[in-house]
Design a protein around this motif. Structure first.
Motif, PDB file in Angstrom:
ATOM      1  N   CYS A   1      41.106  18.231  14.499  1.00 20.10           N
ATOM      2  CA  CYS A   1      42.538  18.862  14.840  1.00 20.10           C
ATOM      3  C   CYS A   1      42.166  20.294  14.984  1.00 20.10           C
ATOM      4  N   SER A   2      41.720  20.896  14.371  1.00 23.56           N
ATOM      5  CA  SER A   2      41.526  22.474  14.831  1.00 23.56           C
ATOM      6  C   SER A   2      40.785  22.516  16.003  1.00 23.56           C
ATOM      7  N   SER A   3      39.810  21.903  16.148  1.00 25.19           N
ATOM      8  CA  SER A   3      39.072  22.062  17.724  1.00 25.19           C
ATOM      9  C   SER A   3      39.810  21.545  18.714  1.00 25.19           C
ATOM     10  N   LEU A   4      40.595  20.440  18.353  1.00 26.66           N
ATOM     11  CA  LEU A   4      41.688  19.907  19.536  1.00 26.66           C
ATOM     12  C   LEU A   4      42.601  21.062  19.981  1.00 26.66           C
ATOM     13  N   MET A   5      43.052  21.560  18.872  1.00 19.10           N
ATOM     14  CA  MET A   5      44.392  22.529  19.240  1.00 19.10           C
ATOM     15  C   MET A   5      43.669  23.790  19.688  1.00 19.10           C
ATOM     16  N   ILE A   6      42.466  24.404  19.548  1.00 23.93           N
ATOM     17  CA  ILE A   6      41.984  25.244  20.510  1.00 23.93           C
ATOM     18  C   ILE A   6      41.522  24.950  21.622  1.00 23.93           C
TER      19      ILE A   6
ATOM     20  N   MET B   1      46.694  25.350   8.900  1.00 25.32           N
ATOM     21  CA  MET B   1      45.786  25.372  10.254  1.00 25.32           C
ATOM     22  C   MET B   1      46.338  25.821  11.278  1.00 25.32           C
ATOM     23  N   VAL B   2      47.805  25.551  11.572  1.00 25.36           N
ATOM     24  CA  VAL B   2      48.584  26.118  12.615  1.00 25.36           C
ATOM     25  C   VAL B   2      48.605  27.563  12.549  1.00 25.36           C
ATOM     26  N   VAL B   3      49.038  28.057  11.312  1.00 23.12           N
ATOM     27  CA  VAL B   3      49.040  29.662  11.105  1.00 23.12           C
ATOM     28  C   VAL B   3      47.765  30.074  11.289  1.00 23.12           C
ATOM     29  N   GLY B   4      46.697  29.809  10.625  1.00 22.48           N
ATOM     30  CA  GLY B   4      45.445  30.312  10.834  1.00 22.48           C
ATOM     31  C   GLY B   4      44.801  30.279  12.312  1.00 22.48           C
ATOM     32  N   ILE B   5      45.177  29.263  13.208  1.00 22.27           N
ATOM     33  CA  ILE B   5      44.642  29.360  14.603  1.00 22.27           C
ATOM     34  C   ILE B   5      45.658  30.295  15.402  1.00 22.27           C
ATOM     35  N   LEU B   6      47.016  30.540  15.133  1.00 23.23           N
ATOM     36  CA  LEU B   6      47.660  31.456  15.638  1.00 23.23           C
ATOM     37  C   LEU B   6      47.160  32.796  15.350  1.00 23.23           C
ATOM     38  N   LEU B   7      46.922  32.926  14.138  1.00 18.88           N
ATOM     39  CA  LEU B   7      46.224  34.328  13.608  1.00 18.88           C
ATOM     40  C   LEU B   7      44.997  34.622  14.497  1.00 18.88           C
ATOM     41  N   GLY B   8      44.169  33.418  14.719  1.00 21.58           N
ATOM     42  CA  GLY B   8      42.800  33.591  15.419  1.00 21.58           C
ATOM     43  C   GLY B   8      43.104  33.980  16.693  1.00 21.58           C
TER      44      GLY B   8
ATOM     45  N   GLN C   1      37.140  29.427  12.697  1.00 19.87           N
ATOM     46  CA  GLN C   1      37.045  28.854  14.053  1.00 19.87           C
ATOM     47  C   GLN C   1      37.524  29.466  15.304  1.00 19.87           C
ATOM     48  N   ARG C   2      38.564  29.788  15.069  1.00 24.38           N
ATOM     49  CA  ARG C   2      39.219  30.500  16.545  1.00 24.38           C
ATOM     50  C   ARG C   2      38.558  31.684  16.841  1.00 24.38           C
ATOM     51  N   ILE C   3      38.186  32.466  15.819  1.00 27.07           N
ATOM     52  CA  ILE C   3      37.666  33.763  16.404  1.00 27.07           C
ATOM     53  C   ILE C   3      36.331  33.719  16.700  1.00 27.07           C
ATOM     54  N   SER C   4      35.479  32.659  15.837  1.00 26.09           N
ATOM     55  CA  SER C   4      33.866  33.098  16.277  1.00 26.09           C
ATOM     56  C   SER C   4      33.638  31.594  16.890  1.00 26.09           C
ATOM     57  N   GLY C   5      34.311  30.728  17.001  1.00 23.04           N
ATOM     58  CA  GLY C   5      34.010  29.497  17.606  1.00 23.04           C
ATOM     59  C   GLY C   5      33.524  28.329  16.628  1.00 23.04           C
TER      60      GLY C   5
ATOM     61  N   VAL D   1      32.393  25.533  22.574  1.00 26.77           N
ATOM     62  CA  VAL D   1      31.836  24.577  21.419  1.00 26.77           C
ATOM     63  C   VAL D   1      33.122  23.796  20.978  1.00 26.77           C
ATOM     64  N   GLN D   2      34.192  24.016  21.082  1.00 24.64           N
ATOM     65  CA  GLN D   2      35.505  23.173  20.437  1.00 24.64           C
ATOM     66  C   GLN D   2      35.152  21.695  20.998  1.00 24.64           C
ATOM     67  N   LEU D   3      34.910  21.714  22.119  1.00 24.08           N
ATOM     68  CA  LEU D   3      34.702  20.358  22.624  1.00 24.08           C
ATOM     69  C   LEU D   3      33.544  19.517  21.917  1.00 24.08           C
ATOM     70  N   TYR D   4      32.588  20.497  21.700  1.00 25.29           N
ATOM     71  CA  TYR D   4      31.230  19.716  21.099  1.00 25.29           C
ATOM     72  C   TYR D   4      31.825  19.490  19.717  1.00 25.29           C
ATOM     73  N   PHE D   5      32.627  20.282  18.886  1.00 26.33           N
ATOM     74  CA  PHE D   5      32.772  19.979  17.379  1.00 26.33           C
ATOM     75  C   PHE D   5      33.795  18.679  17.439  1.00 26.33           C
ATOM     76  N   LEU D   6      34.810  18.898  18.279  1.00 23.88           N
ATOM     77  CA  LEU D   6      35.937  17.763  18.359  1.00 23.88           C
ATOM     78  C   LEU D   6      35.375  16.566  18.281  1.00 23.88           C
ATOM     79  N   VAL D   7      34.293  16.172  19.210  1.00 23.65           N
ATOM     80  CA  VAL D   7      33.655  14.993  19.657  1.00 23.65           C
ATOM     81  C   VAL D   7      32.981  14.316  18.264  1.00 23.65           C
ATOM     82  N   LEU D   8      32.122  15.603  17.696  1.00 21.89           N
ATOM     83  CA  LEU D   8      31.401  15.022  16.663  1.00 21.89           C
ATOM     84  C   LEU D   8      32.143  14.948  15.139  1.00 21.89           C
ATOM     85  N   SER D   9      33.307  15.400  15.200  1.00 27.06           N
ATOM     86  CA  SER D   9      34.267  15.265  14.058  1.00 27.06           C
ATOM     87  C   SER D   9      34.893  13.892  14.404  1.00 27.06           C
ATOM     88  N   CYS D  10      35.216  13.596  15.329  1.00 26.87           N
ATOM     89  CA  CYS D  10      35.784  12.121  15.495  1.00 26.87           C
ATOM     90  C   CYS D  10      34.911  11.147  15.246  1.00 26.87           C
ATOM     91  N   THR D  11      33.444  11.307  15.799  1.00 29.60           N
ATOM     92  CA  THR D  11      32.441  10.323  15.597  1.00 29.60           C
ATOM     93  C   THR D  11      32.136  10.233  14.225  1.00 29.60           C
TER      94      THR D  11
END
Length: 248
Positions: A57-62, A203-210, A23-27, A170-180
């Motif tokens: 949560c992943s989209s929010l962190m990014i 999830m945290v470690v994956g985003i840090l790697l990304g 998610q972090r690398i490609s969006g 697109v992180q904002l986009y996925f964040l809103v749809l996931s919450c919905t």
């Protein structure tokens, strides 16, 4: 912790780690990468609900890291029709047979992805109409099939949305749809504390790697990765539908 419980935690953590870094690398791609494994381990309802929660949560962190770079107007153009189309999508999902719906949607996505390469040199590809249409299809798919990324990936290719700008916006986009989706389901999965800790740590470690890898990967390769993920999501839906029909 018993060996069986440890194996479950490690399986969940591995899927979440790969999904978050993707998610972090490609969006995009968290749900398409992680959901098959989470569903296999936890079952359909708990697995998909956990995907929605961790995806948000992943989209929010990014998002909190890149919010200054987000193209808000462009995101709103696809987000508003997506949210509107969740309503007819829910109506259709309740009335159309699941396997046939999965097959139909997968065919539409593959067609849309192929078409995106054919129309990207046309003036219409830069217009608002295509953005609104892509958002509408994505929102419809998010409710009926649990996959919203492929339609947005097709729009990104067709409109020549620069990969780095796309990946953060697109992180904002996925964040809103996931919450919905979470609000619509009205609850969270019941998991042992160890599984929650394993998932969120992964999830945290994956985003840090990304975060580390994203600037090092040329945009053209990231874009190819996005398209491959989108095709994989569509093919996964088709296989799921065909398997369900064959099992009857």
């Amino acid at each position: 912790m018993l060996s069986g419980e440890l194996a479950t935690v490690l399986s969940l953590a591995a899927a979440v780690f790969v999904g978050a870094s993707t998610q972090r690398i490609s969006g995009m791609g968290f749900a398409m990468v992680a959901s098959p494994f989470l569903v296999l381990v936890l079952g359909p309802h708990a697995g998909i609900t956990l995907v929605n929660l961790l995806g948000a949560c992943s989209s929010l962190m990014i998002f909190v890291q890149v919010f200054r770079q987000v193209q808000y107007k462009k995101v709103m153009l696809i987000l508003i029709p997506a949210m509107i189309m969740t309503l007819p999508g829910a109506w259709v999902a309740a009335r159309v047979d699941g396997p046939w719906l999965s097959i139909g949607i997968s065919l539409m996505v593959i067609l849309a992805l192929v078409s995106s390469f054919l129309i990207r040199n046309l003036p219409a590809a830069q217009g608002k109409g295509l953005a609104i249409g892509a958002g509408a299809v994505s929102g419809f798919m998010s409710v009926t099939a649990g996959v919203s990324g492929p339609a947005i990936a097709g729009y990104a290719v067709a409109s020549r949305w620069p990969q780095r700008e796309f990946a953060v916006s697109v992180q904002l986009y996925f964040l809103v749809l996931s919450c919905t989706s979470l609000l619509a389901k009205g609850g969270l999965p019941q998991l042992p504390v160890g599984q929650w800790i394993g998932c969120f740590a992964a999830m945290v470690v994956g985003i840090l790697l990304g975060n580390y890898l994203a600037p090092k990967i040329p945009p053209k390769y990231s874009r190819v990765f996005v398209v491959l993920i989108a095709f994989a999501g569509a093919l996964g839906l088709m296989i799921e539908g065909i398997t369900a029909l064959a099992g009857r």
